[in-house]
Design a protein around this motif. Structure first.
Motif, PDB file in Angstrom:
ATOM      1  N   LYS A  84       0.826  -1.223   0.000  1.00  0.00           N
ATOM      2  CA  LYS A  84       0.000   0.000   0.000  1.00  0.00           C
ATOM      3  C   LYS A  84       0.851   1.260   0.000  1.00  0.00           C
ATOM      4  N   SER A  85       1.829   1.333   0.903  1.00  0.00           N
ATOM      5  CA  SER A  85       2.647   2.544   1.002  1.00  0.00           C
ATOM      6  C   SER A  85       3.462   2.777  -0.267  1.00  0.00           C
ATOM      7  N   THR A  86       3.999   1.699  -0.843  1.00  0.00           N
ATOM      8  CA  THR A  86       4.775   1.821  -2.074  1.00  0.00           C
ATOM      9  C   THR A  86       3.889   2.304  -3.216  1.00  0.00           C
ATOM     10  N   PHE A  87       2.676   1.753  -3.280  1.00  0.00           N
ATOM     11  CA  PHE A  87       1.737   2.188  -4.314  1.00  0.00           C
ATOM     12  C   PHE A  87       1.376   3.659  -4.127  1.00  0.00           C
ATOM     13  N   ILE A  88       1.069   4.047  -2.893  1.00  0.00           N
ATOM     14  CA  ILE A  88       0.661   5.429  -2.634  1.00  0.00           C
ATOM     15  C   ILE A  88       1.788   6.396  -2.995  1.00  0.00           C
ATOM     16  N   GLU A  89       3.030   6.008  -2.726  1.00  0.00           N
ATOM     17  CA  GLU A  89       4.142   6.887  -3.083  1.00  0.00           C
ATOM     18  C   GLU A  89       4.229   7.065  -4.599  1.00  0.00           C
ATOM     19  N   ALA A  90       4.121   5.962  -5.353  1.00  0.00           N
ATOM     20  CA  ALA A  90       4.186   6.050  -6.810  1.00  0.00           C
ATOM     21  C   ALA A  90       2.972   6.793  -7.368  1.00  0.00           C
ATOM     22  N   PHE A  91       1.808   6.490  -6.855  1.00  0.00           N
ATOM     23  CA  PHE A  91       0.555   7.104  -7.308  1.00  0.00           C
ATOM     24  C   PHE A  91       0.544   8.592  -6.971  1.00  0.00           C
ATOM     25  N   GLY A  92       0.899   8.928  -5.729  1.00  0.00           N
ATOM     26  CA  GLY A  92       0.910  10.331  -5.300  1.00  0.00           C
ATOM     27  C   GLY A  92       1.936  11.154  -6.049  1.00  0.00           C
ATOM     28  N   LEU A 215      -7.157  -3.618  -7.384  1.00  0.00           N
ATOM     29  CA  LEU A 215      -5.918  -3.361  -8.111  1.00  0.00           C
ATOM     30  C   LEU A 215      -4.863  -4.370  -7.687  1.00  0.00           C
ATOM     31  N   ILE A 216      -4.434  -5.191  -8.636  1.00  0.00           N
ATOM     32  CA  ILE A 216      -3.409  -6.197  -8.352  1.00  0.00           C
ATOM     33  C   ILE A 216      -2.050  -5.541  -8.504  1.00  0.00           C
ATOM     34  N   ASN A 217      -1.361  -5.395  -7.395  1.00  0.00           N
ATOM     35  CA  ASN A 217      -0.071  -4.704  -7.369  1.00  0.00           C
ATOM     36  C   ASN A 217       1.070  -5.690  -7.643  1.00  0.00           C
ATOM     37  N   LYS A 218       2.248  -5.155  -7.847  1.00  0.00           N
ATOM     38  CA  LYS A 218       3.469  -5.944  -8.072  1.00  0.00           C
ATOM     39  C   LYS A 218       3.370  -6.782  -9.348  1.00  0.00           C
ATOM     40  N   ALA A 219       2.678  -6.236 -10.362  1.00  0.00           N
ATOM     41  CA  ALA A 219       2.542  -6.942 -11.638  1.00  0.00           C
ATOM     42  C   ALA A 219       3.719  -6.588 -12.537  1.00  0.00           C
ATOM     43  N   ASP A 220       4.875  -7.127 -12.195  1.00  0.00           N
ATOM     44  CA  ASP A 220       6.073  -6.849 -12.988  1.00  0.00           C
ATOM     45  C   ASP A 220       6.955  -8.099 -13.017  1.00  0.00           C
ATOM     46  N   GLY A 221       7.907  -8.116 -13.977  1.00  0.00           N
ATOM     47  CA  GLY A 221       8.825  -9.249 -14.087  1.00  0.00           C
ATOM     48  C   GLY A 221       8.094 -10.558 -14.301  1.00  0.00           C
ATOM     49  N   GLU A 222       8.571 -11.596 -13.631  1.00  0.00           N
ATOM     50  CA  GLU A 222       7.964 -12.921 -13.767  1.00  0.00           C
ATOM     51  C   GLU A 222       6.567 -12.967 -13.157  1.00  0.00           C
ATOM     52  N   ASN A 223       6.250 -11.985 -12.337  1.00  0.00           N
ATOM     53  CA  ASN A 223       4.951 -11.960 -11.670  1.00  0.00           C
ATOM     54  C   ASN A 223       3.831 -11.436 -12.562  1.00  0.00           C
ATOM     55  N   TYR A 253      -7.971  -4.486 -11.874  1.00  0.00           N
ATOM     56  CA  TYR A 253      -6.926  -3.922 -12.731  1.00  0.00           C
ATOM     57  C   TYR A 253      -5.582  -4.382 -12.178  1.00  0.00           C
ATOM     58  N   MET A 254      -4.505  -4.057 -12.860  1.00  0.00           N
ATOM     59  CA  MET A 254      -3.184  -4.438 -12.367  1.00  0.00           C
ATOM     60  C   MET A 254      -2.189  -3.309 -12.586  1.00  0.00           C
ATOM     61  N   CYS A 255      -1.172  -3.275 -11.733  1.00  0.00           N
ATOM     62  CA  CYS A 255      -0.158  -2.231 -11.848  1.00  0.00           C
ATOM     63  C   CYS A 255       1.137  -2.696 -11.208  1.00  0.00           C
ATOM     64  N   SER A 256       2.177  -1.924 -11.436  1.00  0.00           N
ATOM     65  CA  SER A 256       3.461  -2.143 -10.774  1.00  0.00           C
ATOM     66  C   SER A 256       3.896  -0.819 -10.151  1.00  0.00           C
ATOM     67  N   THR A 259       7.606  -0.120 -11.560  1.00  0.00           N
ATOM     68  CA  THR A 259       7.794   0.444 -12.905  1.00  0.00           C
ATOM     69  C   THR A 259       6.778   1.534 -13.232  1.00  0.00           C
ATOM     70  N   CYS A 260       5.740   1.670 -12.377  1.00  0.00           N
ATOM     71  CA  CYS A 260       4.634   2.632 -12.564  1.00  0.00           C
ATOM     72  C   CYS A 260       3.699   2.247 -13.704  1.00  0.00           C
ATOM     73  N   GLU A 261       3.890   1.073 -14.281  1.00  0.00           N
ATOM     74  CA  GLU A 261       2.976   0.602 -15.319  1.00  0.00           C
ATOM     75  C   GLU A 261       1.594   0.350 -14.710  1.00  0.00           C
ATOM     76  N   GLY A 262       0.570   0.869 -15.345  1.00  0.00           N
ATOM     77  CA  GLY A 262      -0.794   0.668 -14.877  1.00  0.00           C
ATOM     78  C   GLY A 262      -1.281   1.729 -13.901  1.00  0.00           C
ATOM     79  N   ILE A 263      -0.377   2.542 -13.361  1.00  0.00           N
ATOM     80  CA  ILE A 263      -0.783   3.564 -12.387  1.00  0.00           C
ATOM     81  C   ILE A 263      -1.538   4.717 -13.055  1.00  0.00           C
ATOM     82  N   PRO A 264      -1.098   5.235 -14.212  1.00  0.00           N
ATOM     83  CA  PRO A 264      -1.915   6.256 -14.887  1.00  0.00           C
ATOM     84  C   PRO A 264      -3.304   5.728 -15.260  1.00  0.00           C
TER      85      PRO A 264
END
Length: 347
Positions: A84-92, A215-223, A253-256, A259-264
């Motif tokens: 949550k905190s990592t997402f909020i930092e990227a989103f904010g 929102l499915i977070n950490k959607a990057d790399g092999e994940n 939805y999904m995001c990382s 990488t900030c992919e999916g956040i916009p």
């Protein structure tokens, strides 16, 4: 009378901390000018449990109220480890770069033993906390009059009056304050992880039912591939649930946050939600209902506190509770006895 009122307005928060004495007018002016020092002091004022401070705080809020209500209020919760905190930092940070002013109100759990809180969210959002267009305020969820309901609502209003147009309210995690936060925001976002089948076993159905988006977070790399599968599984579940907001379809939805992919894209979803709900009039009616619910909740809290702190009720309570526990008295009869004791003092 007016002199006494002025003296109350000039009280400092603590005899051990020397701060300039502020009047109600200085609080109001400082908040409207987005003076960070005054803003922080005003929030400390509304968080205070002192009856004198609460009285001053209500005077300040009364004058700030016409300057509130112009933000989009977003609640954010998630399963443990969802980031949550990592997402909020990227989103904010993204929102600040778009020209928005973002206030993050992070509700920390209060220990039932020490009544203290960790209040560590600000240290987990170092980049966002340094952004001049952002304001992060961690606060304890402590069990006081109104609890998180009163403190967070009033802090939100102060931030709106200071010109923040996006308010993010982060809860401590699934299972504590979600329903309360849902009752004070426009849009409720639930962060999830991959492995939807396992996650569905570990999350309350009720939390999904109050969300406007998953929102499915950490959607990057092999994940990333696993996130796509989880997204599909969540959407199948959501298809059978009634949406939290009439006229809106809750989707996954999904995001990382890395990488900030999916956040916009999730911000575009929220903007679409706001536009549609404003146009239909539902957003205004939701806020009106929330204000009435807030009033009723505060009234119930006050009456409950006043009832149990009544000297005669407090004196009789241990004996009445003991008789109920031993099966000598029914719960209904016990309530009737306590109410009779309470009402007798007003006759």
């Amino acid at each position: 009378m007016s002199e006494a009122k002025h003296d109350r307005s000039s009280l400092t928060f603590s005899s051990t901390v020397r701060r300039p004495r502020l009047s109600v007018e200085q609080y109001v002016q400082g908040v409207l000018e987005n003076n960070r020092s005054v803003l922080a002091q005003a929030i400390t004022l509304v968080e205070s449990n002192s009856p004198v401070h609460m009285e001053i705080a209500q005077e300040v809020l009364g004058q700030l109220l016409p300057h509130t209500g112009k933000s989009i209020r977003i609640g954010i919760t998630g399963v443990p480890g969802a980031g949550k905190s990592t997402f909020i930092e990227a989103f904010g940070t993204m929102l600040c770069e778009k020209g928005h002013r973002v206030a993050v109100l992070a509700v920390d759990p209060s220990s039932p033993v020490t009544k203290g809180s960790i209040l560590g969210d600000k240290t987990r959002m170092e980049l966002l906390s340094r952004n001049p267009n952002a304001f992060i305020r961690p606060s304890a969820a402590g069990g006081t009059l109104g609890g998180v309901n009163r403190k967070t609502r009033e802090t939100m209003l102060i931030c709106e009056a200071a010109g923040f147009d996006v308010i993010l309210i982060e809860t401590v995690g699934v299972g504590q304050s979600e329903t309360t936060v849902r009752s004070m925001v426009d849009f409720f976002l639930l962060l999830m992880l991959t492995g939807a089948g396992d996650e569905l076993q570990g999350i309350k159905k009720g939390v999904i039912e109050i969300a406007d988006a998953l929102l499915i977070n950490k959607a990057d790399g092999e994940n990333k591939d696993r996130a796509l599968i989880a997204k599909g599984e969540f959407n199948r579940v959501l298809h059978y649930l009634q949406p939290a907001t009439p006229g809106w379809e809750t989707k996954a939805y999904m995001c990382s946050s890395l990488t900030c992919e999916g956040i916009p894209e999730i911000w575009a979803v929220i903007e679409n939600f706001r536009e549609r709900m404003t146009r239909s009039g539902f957003l205004q009616s939701r806020r009106q209902a929330q204000s009435l619910n807030w009033m009723q909740s505060m009234t119930a809290d006050y009456l409950r506190t006043h009832f149990y702190s009544h000297p005669e009720v407090a004196k009789a309570l241990p004996d009445v509770e003991g008789r109920v526990a031993r099966g000598e008295l029914s719960a209904t009869s016990a309530v009737q006895q306590l109410i009779a004791i309470y009402e007798k003092s007003f006759q």
